[in-house]
Enzyme design. Structure first.
Site, PDB file in Angstrom:
ATOM      1  N   GLU A  32       1.971   3.530  -3.224  1.00  0.00           N
ATOM      2  CA  GLU A  32       2.456   2.148  -3.136  1.00  0.00           C
ATOM      3  C   GLU A  32       2.910   1.589  -4.482  1.00  0.00           C
ATOM      4  OE1 GLU A  32      -0.416  -0.282  -1.066  1.00  0.00           O
ATOM      5  OE2 GLU A  32      -0.458   1.038   0.663  1.00  0.00           O
ATOM      6  N   GLU A  85      -1.402   6.032   5.265  1.00  0.00           N
ATOM      7  CA  GLU A  85      -2.433   4.997   5.448  1.00  0.00           C
ATOM      8  C   GLU A  85      -2.066   4.162   6.657  1.00  0.00           C
ATOM      9  OE1 GLU A  85      -3.249   2.339   2.168  1.00  0.00           O
ATOM     10  OE2 GLU A  85      -3.302   3.993   0.730  1.00  0.00           O
TER      11      GLU A  85
HETATM   12  O1  IFM Z   1      -7.050  -0.722   0.210  1.00  0.00           O
HETATM   13  C1  IFM Z   1      -5.664  -0.649   0.165  1.00  0.00           C
HETATM   14  C2  IFM Z   1      -5.201   0.661  -0.425  1.00  0.00           C
HETATM   15  O2  IFM Z   1      -5.741   0.873  -1.674  1.00  0.00           O
HETATM   16  C3  IFM Z   1      -3.709   0.671  -0.550  1.00  0.00           C
HETATM   17  N1  IFM Z   1      -3.086   0.344   0.705  1.00  0.00           N
HETATM   18  C4  IFM Z   1      -3.552  -0.820   1.408  1.00  0.00           C
HETATM   19  C5  IFM Z   1      -5.053  -0.777   1.539  1.00  0.00           C
HETATM   20  C6  IFM Z   1      -5.553  -2.034   2.284  1.00  0.00           C
HETATM   21  O3  IFM Z   1      -5.195  -3.179   1.595  1.00  0.00           O
END
Ligand code: IFM
Length: 469
Positions: free
Chosen positions: A179, A375
């Site tokens: 990210e 994710e």
């Molecule tokens: O916890 C975070 C993660 O570190 C990166 N993506 C989003 C998740 C939830 O906010």
């Protein structure tokens, strides 16, 4: 039969309505700073999140990544849990300040932790998926300008080389960055994340240097292994206009540019989107982009990780009414609208249609790239009652997103795997430990792990190879 198996709700017997392809990677994800703790162990030095968390008012309840879930000490037990759930892959991140304390020489003890972790995973038949940067920049590198400084990209390439040299023979899939939007725009734009800077010109430099670091890391990994698959994980999203009015559609284009295309175009097309350059010309002259950088950034990679949580709904802001201190350059031109429907504890809307849309959009606009949902998950106010956590909202969330992912597969998306965020409850950055994303509950006082119902459900999904609805 283990206690865990007895407690699960078997779905093998029921008809699986949406079956995922054979060989699909069923995984769970975490990140170093969010779970490891042990911030001073074996030579590790502070990263920007240690500093940010120690700054009053920056993180809820004054929480920090210490001791988190003490995964650094408990990793064997955690891998045993993963094995019990039947995970086929585990996505973890490597802590830069362990491997290169102060951003300087290699620290063998820090690297040795990941060596042990990877071997432990392999001994249980779980594919290691390593992310090199999940936001824990060594503080000394920030002191020299952080990601707004081009040199940081080179330091990242050197660190990537260390890790690839050590783990390159065993890691199945690499994510160079996680990210980068958050690192650049929350870290240097709104300042909501470490290092807490508010300078949109620096945020744009950070975008570029993160991408350059990605390219240099790809080179370093390739130099160390011939078998690795390399990707990066972005929080790509779907940006919808609140109406068909030209100004609202233009606001959506603007945000799509800064959320998605500013990363995807350089990596897959070898150039920045012209409209983004135009939109930001009052803020940056883009002189930080050097001639050969885009060749490095657009080197061929083997896949793309998509982290999906929610869509954005935007429209034009009336002059003078927009936010001026948000993450984006020219944030004041755009107004965010509330997506209707259910929401998670983060106040994020639950909208799986965005997941299908983004998977298909990447294929349409960037080609038939192997995709991983690196994710996806949700925070809910979980509680342990009589030894169990009945997180039905999370099960519903995951089920609906898996259905959307399956739909995208049916329509031709080249989707290879899915990673729940997260394996364990953990340090949710500026929100501290208050938000629980895990499928495994962690009692932070005792460090006791309790499998939530969602973990048992996910185990059954993995066993069955699909979902029932
Ligand atoms: O916890 C975070 C993660 O570190 C990166 N993506 C989003 C998740 C939830 O906010």
């Amino acid at each position: 039969m283990t206690a865990l198996m007895a407690a699960g709700t078997s779905i093998q017997d029921q008809a699986v309505k949406r079956r995922f392809p054979a060989g699909f990677w069923w995984g769970a994800a975490t990140a170093a700073y969010q779970i490891e703790g042990a911030v001073s162990e074996d030579g590790r030095t502070p990263c920007i999140w240690d500093t940010f968390a120690a700054t009053p008012g920056k993180v809820a309840n004054g929480d920090s990544g210490n001791p988190a879930t003490e995964h650094y000490f408990r990793y064997r037990d955690d891998v045993a849990l993963m094995a019990e759930l039947g995970l086929g892959a585990y996505r973890f991140s490597v802590a830069w300040p362990r491997v290169r304390p102060r951003g300087q020489q290699t620290n063998a003890k820090g690297l040795a932790f990941y060596d042990r972790l990877v071997d432990e995973l392999l001994s249980k038949g779980i594919r290691p998926v390593a992310t090199l940067y999940h936001w824990d920049l060594p503080q000394e590198l920030e002191d020299q300008g952080g990601w707004a400084n081009r040199e940081t990209a080179h330091r990242f390439g050197e660190y990537a080389n260390d890790v690839a040299e050590k783990l390159g023979d065993r890691v199945a899939l690499w994510n160079t960055l996680n990210e980068p939007w958050c690192s650049a725009f929350l870290g240097y734009g709104s300042g909501a994340h470490a290092p807490g800077k508010k300078n949109h010109a620096d945020a744009l430099k950070a975008v570029h240097h993160l991408l350059l670091g990605h390219g240099l890391a790809v080179q370093a990994i390739r130099a160390n292994t011939s078998q690795a698959e390399i990707a990066l994980a972005i929080n790509a999203g779907v940006v919808r206009a609140v109406s068909e009015k030209e100004s609202d559609v233009d606001a959506a284009r603007r945000i799509d540019g800064l959320l998605n295309r500013i990363f995807l175009d350089p990596v897959f097309k070898g150039h920045y989107p012209q409209d983004v350059i135009e939109d930001t010309k009052t803020i940056s002259d883009w002189a930080h982009v050097q001639e050969t950088d885009l060749q490095i950034i657009s080197q061929k990679i083997d896949g793309l990780g998509l982290n999906y949580y929610q869509p954005d709904l935007v429209g034009a802001a009336e002059p003078g009414t927009g936010e001026t201190d948000g993450p984006y350059p020219n944030n004041d031109k755009v107004k965010w609208h509330r997506v209707s429907g259910p929401r998670t504890e983060m106040d994020w809307p639950v909208d799986p249609t965005g997941l299908e849309e983004i998977l298909l959009r990447v294929k349409r606009d960037y080609g038939d790239i192997p995709l991983y949902i690196t994710e996806n998950g949700a925070a809910y106010p979980d509680q342990v009652v009589d030894g169990a956590v009945h997180d039905n909202d999370r099960i519903d969330f995951l089920n609906r997103h898996l259905a959307a992912a399956h739909q995208a597969l049916d329509k031709g998306a080249n989707l290879r795997g899915y990673f729940v965020w997260s394996l364990l409850d953990n340090f949710e950055w500026a929100l501290g430990y208050g938000k629980r994303f895990g499928i495994v509950h962690v009692d932070y006082q005792t460090q006791v792990r309790t499998l939530k119902q969602s973990a048992l459900w996910y185990r059954d999904v993995i066993n069955a190879g699909g979902i029932t609805a």
